[in-house]
Enzyme design. Structure first.
Site, short mmCIF file in Angstrom:
data_model
loop_
_atom_site.label_atom_id
_atom_site.label_comp_id
_atom_site.label_asym_id
_atom_site.label_seq_id
_atom_site.Cartn_x
_atom_site.Cartn_y
_atom_site.Cartn_z
N GLU A 50 -13.68 -0.16 11.97
CA GLU A 50 -14.59 0.19 10.86
C GLU A 50 -15.66 -0.83 10.94
O GLU A 50 -15.36 -2.18 11.27
CB GLU A 50 -14.11 0.29 9.58
CG GLU A 50 -13.08 1.62 9.60
CD GLU A 50 -12.40 1.79 8.07
OE1 GLU A 50 -12.69 0.68 7.43
OE2 GLU A 50 -11.73 2.58 7.74
N HIS B 184 -6.18 -10.23 1.77
CA HIS B 184 -6.35 -8.57 1.80
C HIS B 184 -5.47 -7.95 0.92
O HIS B 184 -5.05 -6.76 0.99
CB HIS B 184 -6.25 -7.98 2.92
CG HIS B 184 -7.49 -8.47 4.14
ND1 HIS B 184 -8.77 -8.00 3.76
CD2 HIS B 184 -7.37 -9.20 5.10
CE1 HIS B 184 -9.53 -8.67 4.86
NE2 HIS B 184 -8.64 -9.27 5.67
N LYS C 127 -3.83 6.87 8.82
CA LYS C 127 -5.39 6.42 8.24
C LYS C 127 -6.34 7.38 9.11
O LYS C 127 -7.47 7.56 8.32
CB LYS C 127 -5.67 4.80 8.19
CG LYS C 127 -4.71 4.03 7.25
CD LYS C 127 -5.34 2.56 7.40
CE LYS C 127 -4.51 1.76 6.18
NZ LYS C 127 -3.09 1.65 6.41
N ARG D 170 1.94 7.17 -3.50
CA ARG D 170 3.18 6.64 -4.29
C ARG D 170 2.55 5.89 -5.31
O ARG D 170 1.37 6.16 -5.71
CB ARG D 170 3.62 5.55 -3.30
CG ARG D 170 2.77 4.34 -2.77
CD ARG D 170 3.44 3.31 -2.07
NE ARG D 170 2.46 2.25 -1.47
CZ ARG D 170 1.54 1.46 -2.18
NH1 ARG D 170 1.86 1.27 -3.54
NH2 ARG D 170 0.81 0.52 -1.50
#
Length: 500
Positions: A241, A276, A157, A333
């Protein structure tokens, strides 16, 4: 004689010019049509996965005249995906259930012993492991997905974020690399304020993800996120973040080929989530500003071109209450929710994956951007074997009764959804994906409502939640589709909806 020599010289000159022109034309033709030189048909595909996604890929292969190979763990001997393939082989003998599907050497060994041309990873398991993609390449077996290098870049990431910044795509304020200690998280929160979110650098699916709303919660959530990431992905690296409160979660479907062509197939709204994890997906996104849609799709294509993206993938964004969008990640994917995009664009994404892997170009497949159109709306609900009375914890056992909703406008993607099926505790709790399509959102919602009401499941618990009024009870800012069983529980910000 002088005239004759001039005439002959002129003919030679003309012939030479003609030869040059012909060579140029041949060169141009070769450059414009490289697929005629590189096309290599696939005769046999293995799906290194289980359940409904394996069956989904098998069906596409069969339609294209490609032979299919299933693999299964010792615990999955009686599973439906094994029966749907032309051939099936045991992998991971003696290993725990999940570990069997992660046994790269054994999967490659089975593929080579049985003349497999290409391996489709499905989603989950090895689908975003660059070492698996590389192992396929090293064994001379094609990997149906991006190159190993692109899988590696998108799976990290932090690196994906750096690539997005270089491509000019807006990102959420966050650390440039994985943090190594609590003090770095404290420093970040001092700069940007709360709330913040910890995310696992090497995984997803909600694991290793923790929202921190005040300073007193910082240390505990850091330790928990690190432990979760370490247990789930073997690496506890985290990055931090700024947490975007009550966002919409919008993702764009992309397709790339081996020749640098990249297109998008518009967007999906995946804002309705639980822990999530997505539970309801809609295509296209409802009440999305056309200019914002253009920015989202353009940024997705630019990012894909930046890394030379090949095959199917998804670029994910958060959209805040001011209409600003922020890049989150790329899933290199096929997504669980690819179905709704297929329904509204009439593009079979698995067919496209297979053809691109064979060496076909997108234009050759008729997949040009100006030809992609959205027709109507589609909604996907995930029916899961979870117990609402126990906080939606997975439930297991034997299905004593199973009757599904069917009919016009309803697509069901499943594997274990039949009477007598044994629901294992070892794998994901997804029972069946229900996809409803209609000319507009109310029509699709009405079909979904009716289909879910037709379901009869006994033997294991299945949960549903409710939306109501003009706005979703899980997300007051989100237009409601008025489906009696759609919202499940909460959204990306962790709010809860009304449980039936």
């Amino acid at each position: 004689s002088v005239k004759m020599l001039l005439h002959v010289g002129g003919m030679r000159s003309a012939l030479g010019l003609l030869a040059v022109r012909r060579a140029c034309c041949l060169s141009r033709t070769t450059h414009n049509s490289p697929q005629t030189l590189e096309y290599k048909p696939i005769k046999k595909v293995m799906v290194a996965n289980r359940g409904e996604i394996a069956i989904r890929v098998f069906r596409a292969c069969t339609e294209l005249g490609i032979r299919t190979v299933a693999v299964y763990s010792e615990q999955d001997t009686g599973q439906m995906h094994r029966q749907k393939a032309d051939e099936a082989y045991l992998i991971g003998k003696g290993l725990p259930p999940v570990a069997a599907y992660l046994d790269i050497p054994d999967i490659i060994k089975v593929a080579k012993e049985n003349d497999v041309d290409a391996i489709h990873p499905g989603y989950g398991f090895l689908s975003e492991r660059s070492d698996f993609a590389q192992a396929c390449v090293d064994a001379g077996v094609r990997f149906i997905g991006p190159s190993p290098d692109v899988v590696r870049k998108m799976g990290d990431k932090v690196e994906a974020r750096s690539i997005a910044i270089r491509a000019g795509v807006p990102v959420v304020p966050g650390t440039d690399g994985p943090i190594t200690c609590l003090s770095e998280a404290q420093e970040f929160s001092n700069t940007y304020g709360f709330p913040i979110i910890f995310k696992a650098a090497y995984g997803g699916g909600g694991r290793g993800m923790r929202v921190v709303k005040e300073y007193e919660e910082l240390e505990e959530n850091y330790q928990r996120a690190y432990s979760e990431a370490l247990a789930a992905f073997g690496n506890g690296a985290l990055f931090v973040e700024k947490f975007i409160e009550r966002p919409r979660h919008i993702e764009v479907q992309i397709l790339g080929d081996k020749y640098g062509n990249v297109i998008h197939l518009y967007e999906r709204d995946c804002s309705i989530q639980r822990r999530h994890q997505k539970v309801v997906e809609i295509a296209p996104a409802v009440q999305l500003d056309p200019h914002l849609r253009d920015r989202l799709t353009a940024d997705s294509v630019n990012l894909a071109r930046q890394v030379g993206y090949e095959n199917a993938g998804t670029v994910e964004f958060l959209v805040d209450k001011h209409g600003r969008h922020y890049f989150i990640e790329v899933n290199s994917r096929l997504q669980v929710e690819h179905t709704v995009t297929e329904q509204v664009t009439d593009v079979d994404l698995v067919h496209a994956q297979l053809r691109v892997c064979e060496g076909r170009s997108l234009p050759e497949l008729g997949l040009k951007q100006d030809k992609i159109r959205i027709n109507g709306f589609a909604i996907q609900c995930r029916v899961t074997t979870e117990d609402p009375a126990r906080g939606f914890q997975p439930d297991t056992g034997r299905l004593e009764v199973f009757r599904s909703g069917e009919g016009m406008g309803i697509r069901l993607d499943s594997a274990s959804a039949f009477q007598g099926a044994v629901i294992s505790p070892h794998y994901d709790s997804l029972l069946v994906k229900v996809i409803a399509s209609g000319k507009d959102l109310p029509a699709a919602a009405a079909k979904m409502n009716r289909a879910l009401a037709e379901f009869r499941v006994r033997g294991v618990k299945v949960g549903s939640l409710i939306t109501g009024g003009n706005y979703c009870s899980a997300r007051p800012s989100f237009p409601c589709c008025n489906m009696a069983s759609c919202a499940f529980e909460g959204d990306a910000a962790g709010e809860r909806s009304n449980i039936l």
